[in-house]
Design a protein around this motif. Structure first.
Motif, short mmCIF file in Angstrom:
data_model
loop_
_atom_site.label_atom_id
_atom_site.label_comp_id
_atom_site.label_asym_id
_atom_site.label_seq_id
_atom_site.Cartn_x
_atom_site.Cartn_y
_atom_site.Cartn_z
N GLN A 1 46.19 27.82 105.48
CA GLN A 1 44.99 27.13 105.93
C GLN A 1 45.17 25.63 105.82
O GLN A 1 44.71 24.90 106.67
CB GLN A 1 43.79 27.63 105.12
CG GLN A 1 42.47 27.06 105.60
CD GLN A 1 42.09 27.50 107.01
OE1 GLN A 1 42.37 28.60 107.42
NE2 GLN A 1 41.49 26.60 107.75
N LEU A 3 47.80 23.78 106.21
CA LEU A 3 48.55 23.24 107.34
C LEU A 3 47.70 23.19 108.60
O LEU A 3 47.79 22.24 109.38
CB LEU A 3 49.81 24.07 107.58
CG LEU A 3 50.88 23.98 106.50
CD1 LEU A 3 52.04 24.91 106.83
CD2 LEU A 3 51.38 22.57 106.31
N MET A 4 46.88 24.20 108.80
CA MET A 4 46.03 24.22 109.99
C MET A 4 45.02 23.08 109.94
O MET A 4 44.71 22.46 110.96
CB MET A 4 45.33 25.57 110.13
CG MET A 4 46.29 26.67 110.56
SD MET A 4 45.59 28.33 110.66
CE MET A 4 44.02 28.09 111.41
N ASN A 7 46.48 20.07 111.30
CA ASN A 7 47.06 20.27 112.63
C ASN A 7 48.59 20.35 112.59
O ASN A 7 49.27 19.85 113.47
CB ASN A 7 46.62 19.18 113.61
CG ASN A 7 45.16 19.30 113.94
OD1 ASN A 7 44.63 20.40 114.05
ND2 ASN A 7 44.48 18.16 114.07
N GLY A 9 51.73 23.04 112.34
CA GLY A 9 52.03 24.45 112.50
C GLY A 9 53.34 24.64 113.22
O GLY A 9 53.90 23.70 113.78
N ILE A 10 53.81 25.85 113.17
CA ILE A 10 55.05 26.21 113.86
C ILE A 10 54.74 27.43 114.72
O ILE A 10 54.16 28.41 114.24
CB ILE A 10 56.16 26.56 112.86
CG1 ILE A 10 56.50 25.35 112.00
CG2 ILE A 10 57.40 27.07 113.58
CD1 ILE A 10 57.48 25.65 110.88
N LEU A 11 55.13 27.36 115.96
CA LEU A 11 55.02 28.50 116.85
C LEU A 11 56.41 29.03 117.11
O LEU A 11 57.33 28.26 117.41
CB LEU A 11 54.37 28.11 118.17
CG LEU A 11 52.92 27.64 118.10
CD1 LEU A 11 52.45 27.21 119.48
CD2 LEU A 11 52.03 28.75 117.57
#
Length: 177
Positions: A1, A3-4, A7, A9-11
């Motif tokens: 949470q 990191l979100m 903003n 993140g890793i996709l």
């Protein structure tokens, strides 16, 4: 949470393994662990193992998975798989797929990929590559600077006194052990 909230993140793209690999165990991506070495006398494959899931979402030997040597010259399994508890499996316990006699699809492409990858940072020398086989060819999952010597020293036939250790495999590359 956390990191979100920042903003960050890793996709990652979902890895879909080759249907033949999924047939062995569909709950995890089953990978080949292949150790490459750049030695004084030669370079190439030191050893190769198939890592097979056993109901969990990972194929990791230390997390319930199984391992079995791969015959490097042809990508075939000729021994039973082994789990961390020492149980041997001629067939996968969940899917019933025979382990002995299983052939890794696109094996020549798998070998070509790790041999190329082993040249990228020659200073590393030894790398344990985790390779997934997909419909579109082999895919590198990761390279490990600790290539899994423990896997390579597991008896290939359940014999607690294996006939060959790692020393002869490394000596072929000009490495003094």
């Amino acid at each position: 949470q956390l990191l979100m909230d920042k903003n960050i993140g890793i996709l990652e793209e979902i890895v879909v393994q080759h249907p033949e690999m999924a047939r062995m165990c569909p709950t995890s991506v089953n990978t080949c662990r292949i150790a490459t070495l750049l030695g004084d006398k030669k370079q190439g494959i030191v050893y190769a193992f198939l890592r097979i899931g056993n109901g969990k979402y990972v194929d990791n030997f230390n997390n319930g998975g199984m391992v079995v040597p791969i015959e490097e010259d042809r990508g075939e399994i000729i021994y039973p798989a082994l789990d961390k508890s020492g149980h041997l499996y001629d067939v996968h316990p969940l899917t019933g797929v025979p382990i002995k006699g299983f052939k890794i699809p696109l094996w020549d492409e798998v070998i070509a990929l790790v041999e190329r990858a082993g040249q990228v940072v020659p200073q590393v020398g030894v790398v344990g590559w985790d390779v997934c086989v997909t419909d579109n060819g082999p895919l590198l999952i990761e390279g490990n600077d600790y290539p899994g010597y423990d896997l390579a020293q597991i008896p290939d036939d359940g014999d607690p006194h294996p006939r060959q250790g790692l020393i002869p495999r490394f000596e072929k590359f000009g490495i003094e052990v």
